[in-house]
Design a protein around this motif. Structure first.
Motif, PDB file in Angstrom:
ATOM      1  N   LYS A 180       8.993   7.862  -6.307  1.00  9.24           N
ATOM      2  CA  LYS A 180       9.367   8.863  -5.301  1.00  9.24           C
ATOM      3  C   LYS A 180      10.874   9.101  -5.212  1.00  9.24           C
ATOM      4  N   ARG A 207     -10.550  -1.032  -1.174  1.00 10.68           N
ATOM      5  CA  ARG A 207     -10.868   0.332  -0.756  1.00 10.68           C
ATOM      6  C   ARG A 207     -11.611   1.028  -1.889  1.00 10.68           C
ATOM      7  N   ILE A 231       9.436  10.406 -10.541  1.00  9.30           N
ATOM      8  CA  ILE A 231      10.160  11.550  -9.967  1.00  9.30           C
ATOM      9  C   ILE A 231       9.202  12.700  -9.657  1.00  9.30           C
ATOM     10  N   ASN A 254       0.800  -1.223   0.000  1.00 11.49           N
ATOM     11  CA  ASN A 254       0.000   0.000   0.000  1.00 11.49           C
ATOM     12  C   ASN A 254       0.830   1.268   0.000  1.00 11.49           C
ATOM     13  N   GLY A 255       0.426   2.216  -0.824  1.00  8.44           N
ATOM     14  CA  GLY A 255       1.027   3.545  -0.739  1.00  8.44           C
ATOM     15  C   GLY A 255       2.313   3.735  -1.528  1.00  8.44           C
TER      16      GLY A 255
HETATM   17  N1  LIG Z   1       6.676  12.674  -4.985  1.00  8.98           N
HETATM   18  C1  LIG Z   1       6.175  11.577  -5.562  1.00  8.98           C
HETATM   19  N2  LIG Z   1       4.999  11.068  -5.136  1.00  8.98           N
HETATM   20  C2  LIG Z   1       4.515   9.960  -5.721  1.00  8.98           C
HETATM   21  C3  LIG Z   1       5.203   9.315  -6.773  1.00  8.98           C
HETATM   22  N3  LIG Z   1       4.469   8.236  -7.140  1.00  8.98           N
HETATM   23  C4  LIG Z   1       3.377   8.213  -6.349  1.00  8.98           C
HETATM   24  N4  LIG Z   1       3.375   9.251  -5.480  1.00  8.98           N
HETATM   25  C5  LIG Z   1       2.391   9.576  -4.447  1.00  8.98           C
HETATM   26  O1  LIG Z   1       2.335   8.530  -3.486  1.00  8.98           O
HETATM   27  C6  LIG Z   1       1.024   8.424  -2.925  1.00  8.98           C
HETATM   28  C7  LIG Z   1       0.528   6.987  -2.984  1.00  8.98           C
HETATM   29  O2  LIG Z   1       0.337   6.629  -4.338  1.00  8.98           O
HETATM   30  P1  LIG Z   1      -0.739   5.541  -4.817  1.00  8.98           P
HETATM   31  O3  LIG Z   1      -0.615   5.459  -6.286  1.00  8.98           O
HETATM   32  O4  LIG Z   1      -2.079   5.833  -4.255  1.00  8.98           O
HETATM   33  O5  LIG Z   1      -0.159   4.212  -4.133  1.00  8.98           O
HETATM   34  P2  LIG Z   1      -0.770   2.727  -4.149  1.00  8.98           P
HETATM   35  O6  LIG Z   1      -1.403   2.520  -2.808  1.00  8.98           O
HETATM   36  O7  LIG Z   1       0.399   1.820  -4.329  1.00  8.98           O
HETATM   37  O8  LIG Z   1      -1.730   2.632  -5.270  1.00  8.98           O
HETATM   38  C8  LIG Z   1       0.162   9.410  -3.710  1.00  8.98           C
HETATM   39  O9  LIG Z   1       0.016  10.578  -2.963  1.00  8.98           O
HETATM   40  C9  LIG Z   1       0.973   9.669  -4.972  1.00  8.98           C
HETATM   41  O10 LIG Z   1       0.716  10.937  -5.530  1.00  8.98           O
HETATM   42  C10 LIG Z   1       6.458   9.874  -7.211  1.00  8.98           C
HETATM   43  O11 LIG Z   1       7.169   9.368  -8.106  1.00  8.98           O
HETATM   44  N5  LIG Z   1       6.884  11.004  -6.561  1.00  8.98           N
END
Ligand SMILES: Nc1nc2c(ncn2[C@@H]2O[C@H](COP(=O)(O)OP(=O)(O)O)[C@@H](O)[C@H]2O)c(=O)[nH]1
Ligand SMILES: [Mg+2]
Length: 296
Positions: A249, A136, A275, A105-106
């Motif tokens: 990230k 969810r 990024i 998650n996340g």
């Molecule tokens: N800064 C930054 N934030 C990211 C990146 N990729 C995802 N996020 C953020 O990480 C959070 C979780 O992403 P999400 O796609 O919902 O994760 P999931 O639970 O794996 O589906 C969100 O707020 C995204 O905008 C990235 O490459 N850079």
């Protein structure tokens, strides 16, 4: 902003950790300790650090290098070499391909799918998104927003529905519309290992019951989690046939060395890097650009 400036934190910390090394005037026993420390600080991981140091040390000896800056040039070359050998292409069959996105998650699974769908849409490709995170309701909503932006169709089920059946339906839908790529989201619950294995294998089996083939299983890893991410990753690679990593990230961490550890210790190529949060902030991973940016 350029790639180099986007990974500013990674660069700054790597450059910073080399300060001591660079302050030395000659190549003696001590500089290898400085170099080792720098690589470990950057999260390159112990195994890869050891190998790199040994190789660079050997070459420096053979070439009778006695200038620390020259040693860094050798290191730079070796770092590029260790990433370059892998094939990073995202594989698509001639007919209907399914790319599964897995990870806890996340980490950025849904966002990565959304960015990819948007980019492919701009290139003229039609995509179907499968809302396989059925645990969810918010996850489905999030995918729907990306779908709007990328002009893709989302296939979703009711909350708590079997993710496999949602992905199966998405593949059926894609086949009926002549769409050749399905991007499938999955839930990132924390599993026991046998659980995880069962679930991922079921998803794959059911996804392939129709006309599609799973040509990529992309493990999404959050670069800010450092070596912890690597431990999670190992569980997933043991449970699923992971074909590539999307490392997200990278803009928010100083620990970019994780790319080397993933590549070498898991034996899986990093294919995509995130990024930032915008569509254009997902890039194919280019080892030369990345390593050169570190030494810039
Ligand atoms: N800064 C930054 N934030 C990211 C990146 N990729 C995802 N996020 C953020 O990480 C959070 C979780 O992403 P999400 O796609 O919902 O994760 P999931 O639970 O794996 O589906 C969100 O707020 C995204 O905008 C990235 O490459 N850079
Ligand atoms: Mg999600």
């Amino acid at each position: 902003m350029t790639f180099t400036s986007r990974i500013g934190k990674v660069r700054a910390s790597f450059t910073g950790s080399l300060t001591k090394f660079r302050s030395r005037n000659e190549v003696d026993g001590l500089i290898w300790e400085d170099l080792e420390e720098a690589l470990l600080l950057a999260d390159v991981g112990a195994t890869t650090t050891d190998r790199l140091i040994n190789e660079v040390r050997q070459l420096s000896k053979e070439e009778q290098v006695n200038n620390p800056e020259r040693v860094l040039e050798i290191l730079q070359r070796k770092m590029i070499d260790s990433l370059e050998s892998s094939n990073r292409e995202l594989r698509q069959d001639s007919s209907l391909s399914i790319w599964l996105f897995v990870g806890v998650n996340g980490v950025g699974k849904t966002t990565t799918i959304g960015k990819l769908a948007s980019q492919r849409n701009s290139m003229g490709q039609k995509i179907v998104l499968a809302a396989g995170d059925t645990f969810r309701a918010a996850a489905v909503e999030q995918l729907k927003q990306w779908a709007e932006l990328s002009e893709s169709t989302v296939i979703s089920g009711s909350e708590g529905a079997d993710p496999s059946s949602v992905i199966f339906d998405a593949v059926e839908h894609a086949a009926s519309k002549g769409v050749e790529l399905v991007l499938a989201d999955t839930a990132g619950r924390v599993h026991t290992k046998s659980n995880l294995m069962e679930e991922l294998q079921k998803i794959r089996r059911v996804a392939e019951k129709g006309d599609g083939t799973v040509t990529e299983t992309l493990l999404v890893i959050d670069a800010t989690t450092g070596q912890n991410g690597l431990i999670q990753a190992r569980q997933f690679t043991e449970a699923a046939q992971v074909t590539g990593v999307a490392l997200t990230k990278l803009d928010g961490t100083s620990r970019g060395g994780i790319i080397f550890a993933i590549n070498e210790e898991l034996g899986i190529p990093v294919k995509l890097v995130g990024i930032g949060e915008r569509v254009e902030d997902l890039l194919p991973f280019e080892p030369t650009d990345f390593v050169n940016a570190l030494f810039d």
